[in-house]
Write an enzyme that holds these catalytic residues in place. Structure first.
Site, PDB file in Angstrom:
ATOM      1  CB  CYS A  49      92.621 -18.160  16.722  1.00  0.00           C
ATOM      2  SG  CYS A  49      91.723 -16.757  16.921  1.00  0.00           S
ATOM      3  CB  CYS A  68      85.927 -15.710  21.685  1.00  0.00           C
ATOM      4  SG  CYS A  68      86.352 -17.544  21.180  1.00  0.00           S
ATOM      5  CB  CYS A 125      89.318 -17.667  14.254  1.00  0.00           C
ATOM      6  SG  CYS A 125      88.409 -18.987  13.457  1.00  0.00           S
TER       7      CYS A 125
HETATM    8  S1  SF4 Z   1      88.592 -15.556  18.854  1.00  0.00           S
HETATM    9 FE1  SF4 Z   1      89.779 -14.239  20.678  1.00  0.00          FE
HETATM   10  S2  SF4 Z   1      89.586 -15.517  22.548  1.00  0.00           S
HETATM   11 FE2  SF4 Z   1      88.712 -16.853  20.901  1.00  0.00          FE
HETATM   12  S3  SF4 Z   1      90.482 -17.937  20.388  1.00  0.00           S
HETATM   13 FE3  SF4 Z   1      90.620 -16.148  18.616  1.00  0.00          FE
HETATM   14  S4  SF4 Z   1      91.953 -14.908  19.865  1.00  0.00           S
HETATM   15 FE4  SF4 Z   1      91.392 -16.418  21.404  1.00  0.00          FE
END
Ligand code: SF4
Length: 251
Positions: free
Chosen positions: A124, A204, A230
């Site tokens: 993230c 995501c 995130c």
């Molecule tokens: S939500 Fe999941 S895929 Fe998206 S940036 Fe964060 S860890 Fe990576």
């Protein structure tokens, strides 16, 4: 020292704005922010998720040229990207920016694109927090679609808050899920296609799953881990932006 002084001043400004305007209707907050408080120095950050159409529609009523910043992590559902294009076209937004992670960082740290399975916080950070800091650096303020009802961690979310030297505005903070649904129906806004499949907060693809009736809308994000945000709304962003004064937007 000057940066710290500026940050204290902006924190005072955010508290004053909250006290004076924090209970206005979202449409009035947006008009005030775009037309009076931060004219041409304000953007909106959108995930083009389950309820993003509401904030974007409200903004489009004021100024369709408001910059829209979309964090293109490279991990979105294809349905989100299609929905983004459809919504942008329908609302007539004219200044949409895809913000990508740094290619060199991806090459160095996540060459196989699988970091979400091994280190979600770092994934993230490189895909969202650093790009977000870079994206909002040129602006004095930005708007988000965050709401208090979305999760217990957002219960006390204010409309105006400071992030380093900048102001973050959450015009929909006090709206309920019913307010949003009513607004979408009244304005014929297209739903994100994954809502019909039980997704109520959409990020995501590797880190998003549907939620059951009665669960926090965000409980499908990073399900099975302690992670709830995130980082783009947390201190990581503040730390990043603390290194970028308003006169230095070159990051
Ligand atoms: S939500 Fe999941 S895929 Fe998206 S940036 Fe964060 S860890 Fe990576």
């Amino acid at each position: 020292m000057l940066l710290e002084t500026n940050e204290r001043t902006v924190a005072d400004e955010a508290r004053a704005l909250q006290a004076r305007y924090g209970n206005l209707e979202p449409a009035d907050i947006i008009e005030l922010a775009i037309d009076h408080l931060f004219n041409e120095e304000i953007a909106v950050v959108s995930s083009f998720g389950a309820e993003s159409s509401v904030l974007l529609h409200l903004i489009a009523q004021v100024d369709r040229a408001t910059p829209v910043l979309f964090l293109e992590t490279g991990k979105h559902f294809p349905a989100t990207l299609r929905y983004r294009d459809e919504l942008v076209g329908e609302l007539g937004m004219t200044d949409v920016h895809d913000i990508h992670p740094l290619q060199q960082t991806l090459k160095d740290e996540d060459p196989y694109g699988a970091m979400s399975m091994t280190n979600k916080d770092r994934c993230c950070y490189i895909r969202k927090v650093e790009p977000m800091a870079r994206a909002v650096a040129p602006y004095r303020a930005w708007m988000t679609g965050r709401k208090q009802f979305q999760a217990s961690t957002r219960n006390a979310l204010p409309v105006f808050e400071s992030v380093g030297e900048r102001i973050r505005i959450n015009p929909l903070a006090q709206w309920t899920s019913a307010d949003l649904q009513n607004y979408m129906v009244a304005n014929h806004l297209p739903p994100h296609p994954l809502v019909a499949e039980g997704y109520r907060s959409i990020g995501c693809m590797p880190c998003t799953q549907p939620v059951k009736e009665g669960e926090d809308a965000r409980s499908g994000r990073w399900a099975g881990s302690d992670k709830t945000e995130c980082g783009i709304h947390l201190t990581g962003l503040t730390d990043q932006l603390s290194n970028i004064s308003l006169t230095d937007s070159s990051l």
